[in-house]
Design a protein around this motif. Structure first.
Motif, short mmCIF file in Angstrom:
data_model
loop_
_atom_site.label_atom_id
_atom_site.label_comp_id
_atom_site.label_asym_id
_atom_site.label_seq_id
_atom_site.Cartn_x
_atom_site.Cartn_y
_atom_site.Cartn_z
N VAL A 125 46.50 33.64 33.42
CA VAL A 125 45.18 34.25 33.65
C VAL A 125 44.14 33.12 33.66
N PRO A 126 43.43 32.90 34.75
CA PRO A 126 42.48 31.79 34.80
C PRO A 126 41.13 32.06 34.16
N ARG A 127 40.67 33.34 34.23
CA ARG A 127 39.35 33.67 33.69
C ARG A 127 39.37 35.05 33.05
N PHE A 128 38.31 35.31 32.27
CA PHE A 128 38.26 36.53 31.48
C PHE A 128 36.87 37.15 31.61
N GLU A 129 36.83 38.49 31.56
CA GLU A 129 35.55 39.19 31.62
C GLU A 129 34.79 39.10 30.29
N ARG A 130 35.51 38.91 29.21
CA ARG A 130 34.89 38.70 27.91
C ARG A 130 35.64 37.56 27.20
N VAL A 131 34.87 36.63 26.67
CA VAL A 131 35.40 35.56 25.82
C VAL A 131 34.57 35.56 24.54
N TYR A 132 35.22 35.44 23.39
CA TYR A 132 34.43 35.44 22.16
C TYR A 132 34.99 34.50 21.10
N PHE A 133 34.04 34.04 20.26
CA PHE A 133 34.33 33.26 19.05
C PHE A 133 33.86 34.10 17.87
#
Length: 228
Positions: A125-133
């Motif tokens: 998967v190259p990209r994501f609709e949500r990324v979080y820390f």
């Protein structure tokens, strides 16, 4: 979707970080979720605010024991979840938690460095609709690099969300000093310049940024939405 620990090779710095985090969490991981719930404030608010759409892909950078991934996957059953961590000890706990929750078909985890993460190689998967820390930027030495890498992984129209220790600016000075000394014992450094860094990146990307400092500044929450 399966959940598995991907331990493909990395550079010497990543190997050192893995060893350091494994030493710290080899025993702590068994009590981590019981103790951290008292002071990692705002994690569930972040999960609630993720609001992924059906079919969206959500990535947690620094997933630890998998606590957030399990809660988020239950809260948002229409989305797919992915998590990475530098500690293989923590990932072992995450794999167990995901299996117990019966979420192996929707949650995947992998061993990876936040700064050099290549999700296309690890997850396909190259990209994501949500990324979080969630309380992890304060533990990553090269947090600027981790932040830039995370932003590069957000799909157009997607969001980067962060919750972490804030500046504690509205707490008594004595409490703020004691808290920071205690956090330093665990290699945790609140990122006092996070908002400034995010504002610069938002301007460069033409992105919308909101920042909050709840609990009298104990925590800071940020959301950066990438333009479509």
């Amino acid at each position: 979707m399966t959940h598995a620990i991907d331990d493909r090779g990395g550079d010497a710095a990543a190997a050192d970080a893995t060893a350091r985090m494994n030493r710290m969490y080899r025993r702590q991981r068994h009590l981590y979720d019981l103790t951290r719930k008292y002071y990692l404030l705002g994690r569930d608010d972040l999960i609630e605010r993720l609001a992924p759409r059906p079919g969206d892909r959500v990535l947690e950078i620094g997933c630890g024991t998998g606590r957030n991934l399990v809660r988020a996957a239950r809260r948002w059953p229409q989305a797919r979840f992915f998590g990475v961590d530098i500690s293989t000890e923590m990932l072992a706990s995450a794999a167990e938690a995901i299996a117990r929750a019966g979420l192996g078909g929707r949650v995947a985890i992998a061993h990876a460095d936040a700064v050099t993460l290549d999700p296309a190689a690890v997850f396909g998967v190259p990209r994501f609709e949500r990324v979080y820390f969630s309380y992890t930027l304060s533990m990553i030495p090269d947090w600027h690099g981790a932040l830039d890498r995370a932003l590069a992984l957000v799909a157009p129209g997607g969001e980067l969300q962060i919750v972490d220790f804030g500046g504690q600016e509205r707490l008594p000075d004595s409490l703020r000093t004691a808290l920071r000394a205690w956090l330093a014992l665990f290699h945790v450094t609140p990122r006092d310049h996070l908002e400034t860094r995010l504002a610069a990146r938002a301007q460069a990307l033409g992105a919308a940024l909101t920042v909050e400092r709840p609990y009298r500044g104990y925590a800071q929450r940020a959301r950066l939405r990438i333009a479509c």
